[in-house]
Scaffold this motif. Structure first.
Motif: not given
Length: 403
Positions: A115-118, A138-144, A102-110
């Motif tokens: 990768e963060i977990e790795r 994400r659980a509180l605001r899955p749409d955001l 990750f070299t820049r801010p990134t929208v989080i998906d699965n």
């Protein structure tokens, strides 16, 4: 209604720091801290920053991060700033380690979460807590939109000559061993703010940034890009810190294992939690160390001298790396508030164009300011860092155009 608000979350293992900002004018609407999560004495301190609102505190058991964020949402809602507001554009998360991925801010998906977990093995204290905060939000605001802003990202512009250690390449690559650097959001913000203080474009300015808090790091920033930094694979390398040793002969570890009979965990604790200033003199608060020095405490004076010696070495080294230095910027708790540290760090470096004006250096304030004499070849500045604003700005720049 255009959504312009960003909630910034910094999730630790037992805490959550947060700020809500309006990116129309970068103003803060609220801020707070939940600490001692999972204990009977959990505490939430919430401060609304509009209309002169007073701080509120809750002391009650908060079982986990989900309960903590629910409590934060309740406090924000009391001020009309709830997480269900249509004005909330995104949530920005501080993530300590992004590796080379990750070299820049990134929208989080699965996939980003995976990768963060790795990367947990190279950031075992930080990434798990960051992940917990992300999953809860994400659980509180899955749409955001949820955005990860990485401490390491600003340093990914380092050339391989600065990022690689001189060990077997195959071994290094197999175990992802290289210099990553940390405090990246602070170094990015301060280097840019320093250029603005000088009235110049960041692409034209070379800055040595000294982020001096309980954790401390230096960076060499050339035209807005990091070309070297003091922290490495972990935040242990580099400057003398509050409880961390910083640079040290690696063979000390072998010696402690073979001769001292210490385990890996014991050495880890020694170098990260019982070294640095606290290991040298029993205090990691620079104010207390200076008080002891004024009273003639030789142990405190030696600790201070070692701290300054290492700091000067990095200033000189990064001067050589950059070739031309336009400014040296002090930031974070010690850098912003400890005038004796700033004075001592540049004392004797007049030949490099570095000096501080005693009267300017003694002034305290919340705004960026120059402390070097008028006409100095190299500007010396105090630039308060604002990592939350940097995270919010990077988050909004990524998602705001899609709103």
């Amino acid at each position: 209604m255009t959504a312009t608000r960003v909630l910034v979350l910094n999730s630790g293992s037992s805490s959550v720091k947060y700020q809500l900002l309006d990116m129309r004018d970068s103003s803060r609407l609220a801020m707070g801290l939940v600490e001692r999560i999972g204990e009977e004495t959990s505490r939430l301190k919430h401060t609304p920053l509009t209309d002169g609102g007073a701080s509120r505190e809750r002391t009650e058991p908060i079982a986990d991060h989900e309960a903590a964020l629910q409590a934060v949402a309740e406090e924000l809602a009391k001020d009309g700033l709830g997480l269900d507001s249509p004005e909330l554009a995104a949530i920005g998360h501080r993530v300590v380690h992004g590796g080379q991925s990750f070299t820049r801010p990134t929208v989080i998906d699965n996939a980003v979460l995976a990768e963060i977990e790795r990367l947990i093995p190279v950031a075992p204290l930080h990434n798990p807590a960051n992940l917990t905060g992300i999953r809860t939000a994400r659980a509180l605001r899955p749409d955001l939109p949820q955005v990860a802003v990485f401490d390491t990202a600003f340093h990914t512009t380092m050339p391989e000559s600065a990022a690689r250690y001189a060990i077997d390449v195959e071994t290094a690559d197999a175990h992802r061993i290289r210099r990553y650097g940390f405090h990246g959001t602070s170094h990015a913000y301060v280097s840019r703010a320093t250029a603005e203080l000088l009235g110049r474009d960041p692409s034209e300015v070379n800055v040595i940034v000294l982020h001096l808090g309980n954790g401390a790091s230096a960076s060499a920033v050339e035209g807005g890009r990091c070309v070297d930094t003091s922290m490495g694979l972990t935040p242990l390398e580099g400057l003398v810190m509050g409880t961390r040793s910083g640079d040290m002969d690696p063979a000390v570890i072998f010696h402690l294992m073979r001769v001292g009979g210490m385990s890996t965990d014991e050495i880890d604790t020694l170098l990260n939690k019982k070294s640095g200033l606290i290991g040298l003199c029993g205090d990691n608060d620079m104010r207390e160390i200076r008080r002891r020095i004024d009273e003639g405490d030789e142990r405190a004076k030696l600790a201070f001298d070692i701290y300054i010696h290492r700091l000067k070495k990095y200033i000189g080294a990064y001067y050589a790396v950059l070739g031309r230095v336009d400014a040296v910027a002090f930031t974070a708790g010690v850098g912003e508030n400890a005038a004796p540290v700033r004075e001592a760090a540049v004392a004797g470096l007049e030949g490099l164009g570095l000096a501080v004006d005693g009267d300017l250096n003694a002034v305290r304030g919340d705004a960026p300011r120059l402390i070097s004499p008028a006409g100095a070849r190299v500007a010396v500045a105090v630039v308060p860092t604002d990592e939350e604003l940097e995270i919010a700005a990077q988050t909004y720049a990524l998602v705001g155009k899609n709103i």
